[in-house]
Design a protein around this motif. Structure first.
Motif, PDB file in Angstrom:
ATOM      1  N   GLU A 272     -16.811 -11.177  -7.963  1.00 59.24           N
ATOM      2  CA  GLU A 272     -16.762  -9.716  -7.996  1.00 59.24           C
ATOM      3  C   GLU A 272     -15.343  -9.175  -7.895  1.00 59.24           C
ATOM      4  O   GLU A 272     -15.037  -8.123  -8.466  1.00 59.24           O
ATOM      5  N   ALA A 304     -21.197 -12.697  -4.409  1.00 53.16           N
ATOM      6  CA  ALA A 304     -22.250 -11.694  -4.221  1.00 53.16           C
ATOM      7  C   ALA A 304     -22.609 -11.465  -2.767  1.00 53.16           C
ATOM      8  O   ALA A 304     -22.843 -10.325  -2.350  1.00 53.16           O
ATOM      9  N   ASP A 305     -22.665 -12.521  -1.977  1.00 53.91           N
ATOM     10  CA  ASP A 305     -23.091 -12.377  -0.588  1.00 53.91           C
ATOM     11  C   ASP A 305     -22.648 -13.594   0.204  1.00 53.91           C
ATOM     12  O   ASP A 305     -22.073 -14.553  -0.347  1.00 53.91           O
ATOM     13  N   ALA A 306     -22.926 -13.571   1.507  1.00 56.74           N
ATOM     14  CA  ALA A 306     -22.507 -14.658   2.389  1.00 56.74           C
ATOM     15  C   ALA A 306     -23.183 -15.966   2.018  1.00 56.74           C
ATOM     16  O   ALA A 306     -22.561 -17.037   2.071  1.00 56.74           O
ATOM     17  N   THR A 308     -24.192 -17.076  -0.911  1.00 56.38           N
ATOM     18  CA  THR A 308     -23.553 -17.662  -2.087  1.00 56.38           C
ATOM     19  C   THR A 308     -22.199 -18.251  -1.732  1.00 56.38           C
ATOM     20  O   THR A 308     -21.849 -19.359  -2.168  1.00 56.38           O
ATOM     21  N   ARG A 334     -15.446 -19.290   4.070  1.00 57.67           N
ATOM     22  CA  ARG A 334     -15.934 -17.916   4.114  1.00 57.67           C
ATOM     23  C   ARG A 334     -15.386 -17.312   5.386  1.00 57.67           C
ATOM     24  O   ARG A 334     -15.789 -17.662   6.487  1.00 57.67           O
ATOM     25  N   PRO A 345     -15.385  -8.611   3.964  1.00 58.04           N
ATOM     26  CA  PRO A 345     -16.584  -8.637   3.121  1.00 58.04           C
ATOM     27  C   PRO A 345     -17.366  -9.936   3.309  1.00 58.04           C
ATOM     28  O   PRO A 345     -16.775 -11.020   3.347  1.00 58.04           O
ATOM     29  N   PRO A 346     -18.694  -9.872   3.455  1.00 53.81           N
ATOM     30  CA  PRO A 346     -19.484 -11.068   3.760  1.00 53.81           C
ATOM     31  C   PRO A 346     -19.311 -12.201   2.761  1.00 53.81           C
ATOM     32  O   PRO A 346     -19.355 -13.378   3.131  1.00 53.81           O
ATOM     33  N   GLY A 347     -19.135 -11.875   1.494  1.00 51.83           N
ATOM     34  CA  GLY A 347     -19.023 -12.906   0.469  1.00 51.83           C
ATOM     35  C   GLY A 347     -17.603 -13.333   0.156  1.00 51.83           C
ATOM     36  O   GLY A 347     -17.366 -14.005  -0.850  1.00 51.83           O
ATOM     37  N   SER A 373     -24.175 -19.824  -7.804  1.00 52.14           N
ATOM     38  CA  SER A 373     -24.646 -18.569  -8.414  1.00 52.14           C
ATOM     39  C   SER A 373     -25.928 -18.794  -9.179  1.00 52.14           C
ATOM     40  O   SER A 373     -26.806 -17.919  -9.191  1.00 52.14           O
TER      41      SER A 373
END
Length: 383
Positions: A272, A304-306, A308, A334, A345-347, A373
């Motif tokens: 992202e 996208a998120d933690a 991933t 991470r 940001p979590p991801g 992904s």
């Protein structure tokens, strides 16, 4: 014993300084490298009779770091010991401290817990907002680039403004190293390094350094170190100095690879955002191009998120899933999994690029991102 005074700024390139500084006297019969001196006490009378006050090993690495930053260096047993010493000598008693929103969580925790020190966190990329937040006679604490969002601060503009306010400008330049950036030349009053990271470069020791051109502050730092016992051991000094010898070639290789990886990550459909000032689209690109010689080897990218991001960290085979940074090996984590990084940001994955071949790194990284992904139902493969 290696010379303790730093040379005047001369014609030597930092790459040469990294190799030449901190050597024993150039006399027949002297060793080429400063050997570690395993002694807690020397026969009297002598300089540094007791090792807590320094010695040949300490002086050699200090001379090298001081020469690279063009100031006087004082080394400590860890990066946080160096930060703590700065707080005790240069920060304490001032009315307030302005720090980056996303600065290193250990430093933030120390500042926030220091009795009587009012702290405010700002976006240090916003020059005017940072100046407005800085109280007269206060402390401007910068990281540039920051950790982990790789934000670039205009060190010269902010240091000049701090000086005009009677404040002190301190720059944690761990991520850039003196190869890419020399804050004292840009008007900062103090530079801090976690020598643990790129300066030593091999993930095998803990050390910190503070560099300044204020000789009274340098003496106060030495006195604080002696009183609190935060002296690095002789073997750590020897290893750090050996690491500094290859600092330029390591950083040049790592920065070149970081540029390639940042560009490819930016083009990946599952990514992202990429934070790296070497990208022309990065908000810090213009300032970094002006004040840095290279864009560093630290980058971060957002998935996208933690879940991933965790899957990517678990899926790499060549890249090391580990905290810290600055080693010859490429590592990543991470960052939000660490205490104190709740605003990250979590991801977001922070990556410290090492000196492996960039195509091997990209093959490993792209495969892990594609698998994670796809498993999450996300889109695409690397272009």
């Amino acid at each position: 014993m290696a010379e303790t005074s730093h040379p005047a700024a001369g014609p030597l390139h930092p790459a040469t300084t990294a190799v030449a500084a901190g050597r024993p006297p150039a006399e027949p019969g002297q060793p080429l490298n400063q050997p570690p001196l395993f002694a807690s006490v020397l026969r009297a009378p002598a300089d540094g009779e007791y090792a807590r006050y320094g010695g040949a090993s300490t002086a050699a690495v200090e001379q090298a770091i001081g020469a690279l930053e063009r100031g006087t260096a004082v080394v400590f047993s860890s990066g946080m010991a160096a930060v703590s010493a700065v707080v005790a000598t240069a920060v304490r008693g001032r009315p307030g401290l302005v720090q980056p929103l996303d600065g290193y969580h250990g430093s933030r925790a120390l500042f926030d817990s220091t009795t009587g020190l009012f702290t405010e966190s700002v976006d240090v990329a916003d020059v005017q907002a940072t100046i407005d937040a800085l109280p007269a006679h206060g402390v401007l604490w910068l990281e540039s680039p920051t950790n982990p969002l790789i934000t670039v601060a205009d060190i010269e503009a902010l240091s000049d403004a701090a000086t005009a306010k009677g404040a002190i400008a301190i720059v944690d330049s761990t991520a850039a190293t003196p190869i890419a950036q020399r804050p004292l030349d840009l008007g900062a009053h103090v530079v801090v390094h976690s020598v643990t990271k790129y300066l030593s470069g091999h993930s095998d020791l803990l050390m910190g350094a503070v560099v300044t051109r204020d000789e009274s502050l340098a003496r106060a730092l030495v006195d604080h170190r002696s009183l609190h016992g935060a002296i690095p051991g002789p073997m750590d000094c020897f290893l750090a100095l050996r690491g500094i010898r290859t600092l330029d070639v390591r950083m040049r290789r790592a920065m070149a690879s970081a540029q390639v990886l940042a560009e490819r990550l930016a083009a990946h459909p599952a990514v992202e955002r990429v934070h790296y000032p070497g990208l022309p689209t990065d908000p810090g690109h213009a300032v970094a191009s002006r004040q840095m010689d290279g864009f560093g080897a630290l980058l971060s990218f957002v998935l996208a998120d933690a879940a991933t991001a965790d899957a990517v960290c678990a899926g790499v085979e060549l890249v090391v899933h580990a905290t810290s940074l600055g080693g010859v090996e490429t590592s990543m984590e991470r960052r939000g999994r660490q205490a104190g990084e709740e605003r990250t940001p979590p991801g977001l994955i922070r990556m410290s690029v090492g000196i492996e071949h960039v195509e091997d790194l990209w093959t490993d990284l792209a495969r892990a991102i594609d698998a994670a992904s796809a498993g999450a139902g996300g889109g695409g493969t690397a272009r």
